[in-house]
Every structure is written in C-alpha cells, then in structure tokens.
Enzyme design. Sequence first.
Site, PDB file in Angstrom:
ATOM      1  N   GLU A 259      -4.427   8.099  -4.090  1.00 20.61           N
ATOM      2  CA  GLU A 259      -4.769   7.583  -5.410  1.00 20.61           C
ATOM      3  C   GLU A 259      -6.160   8.063  -5.820  1.00 20.61           C
ATOM      4  O   GLU A 259      -7.023   8.243  -4.965  1.00 20.61           O
ATOM      5  CB  GLU A 259      -4.733   6.046  -5.400  1.00 20.61           C
ATOM      6  CG  GLU A 259      -3.371   5.469  -5.071  1.00 20.61           C
ATOM      7  CD  GLU A 259      -3.367   3.951  -4.995  1.00 20.61           C
ATOM      8  OE1 GLU A 259      -4.454   3.333  -5.146  1.00 20.61           O
ATOM      9  OE2 GLU A 259      -2.299   3.366  -4.778  1.00 20.61           O
TER      10      GLU A 259
ATOM     11  N   ARG B 119       0.854  -1.184   0.000  1.00 22.37           N
ATOM     12  CA  ARG B 119       0.000   0.000   0.000  1.00 22.37           C
ATOM     13  C   ARG B 119       0.890   1.234   0.000  1.00 22.37           C
ATOM     14  O   ARG B 119       2.010   1.218   0.523  1.00 22.37           O
ATOM     15  CB  ARG B 119      -0.926   0.020   1.234  1.00 22.37           C
ATOM     16  CG  ARG B 119      -2.092  -0.947   1.152  1.00 22.37           C
ATOM     17  CD  ARG B 119      -3.077  -0.541   0.062  1.00 22.37           C
ATOM     18  NE  ARG B 119      -4.287  -1.344   0.063  1.00 22.37           N
ATOM     19  CZ  ARG B 119      -4.466  -2.421  -0.677  1.00 22.37           C
ATOM     20  NH1 ARG B 119      -3.486  -2.854  -1.452  1.00 22.37           N
ATOM     21  NH2 ARG B 119      -5.624  -3.074  -0.656  1.00 22.37           N
TER      22      ARG B 119
ATOM     23  N   HIS C 244      -1.759   0.789  -9.579  1.00 21.91           N
ATOM     24  CA  HIS C 244      -2.431  -0.087  -8.610  1.00 21.91           C
ATOM     25  C   HIS C 244      -3.230  -1.189  -9.318  1.00 21.91           C
ATOM     26  O   HIS C 244      -4.439  -1.319  -9.132  1.00 21.91           O
ATOM     27  CB  HIS C 244      -3.360   0.731  -7.708  1.00 21.91           C
ATOM     28  CG  HIS C 244      -3.658   0.020  -6.405  1.00 21.91           C
ATOM     29  ND1 HIS C 244      -4.027   0.677  -5.254  1.00 21.91           N
ATOM     30  CD2 HIS C 244      -3.648  -1.299  -6.074  1.00 21.91           C
ATOM     31  CE1 HIS C 244      -4.230  -0.200  -4.283  1.00 21.91           C
ATOM     32  NE2 HIS C 244      -4.013  -1.404  -4.766  1.00 21.91           N
TER      33      HIS C 244
END
Length: 333
Positions: free
Chosen positions: A265, A236, A284
Amino acid sequence: MRPRVAVLFKMKRKPTEELMKYADVEFILYPGVEELKERIGEFDGVILSPLNPFPREVIEGAERLKVVSCHSAGYDHVDVKAATERGIYVTKVSGWLSEAVAEFAVGLAIALLRKIAYTDRFVRSGKWDSHKAVWSGFKEIETVHGKKVGILGMGAIGKAIARRMKAMGTQILYWSRSRKGDIEGEVGAVYRPLEDLLRESDIVILALPATPETYHIINEERIKLLEGKYLVNIGRGTLVDERAIVEAIEEGRLKGYASDVFEKEPVQEHELFKYGWETVLTPHYAGLSKEAMEDMGFQAVKNLLAVLRGEIPKDLVNREVLKIRPPEEVKML
C-alpha cells in the site's frame, strides 16, 4: 520532569488536549525513517498511526523511549521484537474501532453480494437504458441473509462482525487460536478447524492481525476450498496471496473478493482493478469514522499515560517486556 511525547500524525484535538495535561507534546507529522532516527532519542513516548513505520533502525536509537502507543488495532508497522528487546512497551487500541471495522466488513459483504459498487458505476456510465438491462443482466446478485458466514479471527472485531451477521439471519462459523465461549453462547457461533470452515462457509471474512503465522493464510491451496464462495478481507493485505486471488477470480472459482487492504500500500495499479462485479476494493479506511478516530485517540493517550504511571495497560501487545523492564522502571508520572 514532564515526559516528552512525539505524535506522528494528526491526532484529534480533544485527545491531544488530554495528553498535554501530563506531557510536553511535539507533533512530527508523517516523518520519514531518517528524520525519526534523528529525533526519536528526544522522547519518552510516541503515539503513531499505521501510516508511521517504526522499524528496528529507529528503535535502536530510542535511548529514552519507554512506550510506543499505536493509534490502531494493528501493530505490524512497529518492530515489536526490537521494542521488546530494548524494554519498550507497545500498546494497541480496540473499542469503537472494532465496531467501525465490523460495520465496514458487513458493508463490504453486502456490497459484494448485491453488486452495489458495480451497479453504481453502471448507472453513472449511462448504461441503464431500461429495467430489462438490469433484470436480465444482474442474475448473480445474492443476499447475505441465509448464508453461512465464516470468520477467521474472533477478537473484538471478529465478535462485533459475528453479532451484526447474526442479526442478518446468517449462521456463524469461526476459527481462532482458541475457543471463544462467550460469542458461542451469545450468537451460537460454531468453532471449526480452518480448512473445514473454508469448505462449509458461503462467505469468509478475514479479521486477523498480520503475524508470521497468518502470512498468506489464504494461499493457493486454501483458495481451492473457496470455490463458489465469497472472500472479504478487513485484516491485513498479507493475509492473502493476491496472485492466487486473481487467478481464482479469472478462472471463475472465487465468486467475489472484497478488500480494504492490499499486500503493498498505497496501490496505484493492480490486476484486481480490471474486474467488475467480482470485486469491491477500498483504500484501507475501514476504521475511519469520526467516533472511532476520537475514541482511538483517547485510548492511545490512556495507554501511553498508563505505562508512564507504572501501570500495565489492558491492550499491551508485548507482555514479555514486563520481564525485561518492569513497570516501576518506566514510571515517570
């Protein structure tokens, strides 16, 4: 009465069909928090993706809700504490997802050391005017083979990374909350205290979840231990202090940083964008593969149905919920 289940993203068709055998399903695609607050009281279960925030303010209105099934290994988009307080079971997935993410992590490491992303841009920009330009200009290229690879986090993803890296002729070091005798025996992984691992490794791979304990686990002080090394993040974005990462790259202390995740994000602009072969950045999507998406769907459905059958799923996140609301009290099937 059949359970009512909300699915908050475009789940694959086959897992959806399996869910529909046992529950009435409604798709509420990528709702905002306000819409969720209005609708969540209608459902006994919900399946959500990392793109679906599920905060306390939504959970407090979930009068019927018994289970939140995460279509992901991570669950930091769910307020687990609030869910536990209300006796709501939270589950996650593993399996194929772990394999897909591990494969991607190794790919990022290879791309970073071999400058694959950078040289792709080099060719496309028309700079390849001779082989001399390549052989004289790309002296920082290194192999993964022969390196010491330090893995932070030795869950399913960390173990899958270790197996792949071992096959590439590397030495595996790891740090985790507990020793993992199985992977030590399987690939010869060696446990190291965190700071020792950072000092000894050539490549460090972050495979940890986002928790209060792991927030900025790679901070300004620990980045000093990574001088002359490579860092790969498929956990993360909050695992690293990005400001400190940028400074370390700018000053030439960190050889390279590859990451599939960011502190905030999605990303439109970032200081990391200005670097060439020092960085490899992706949006991601390490877990995105046809196989992983379908498998995650089936797992998410299986976990949800297990709770509604009064069973305890293997991947239950908040086991303390069992004391607050025993399985027999949520059983509907």
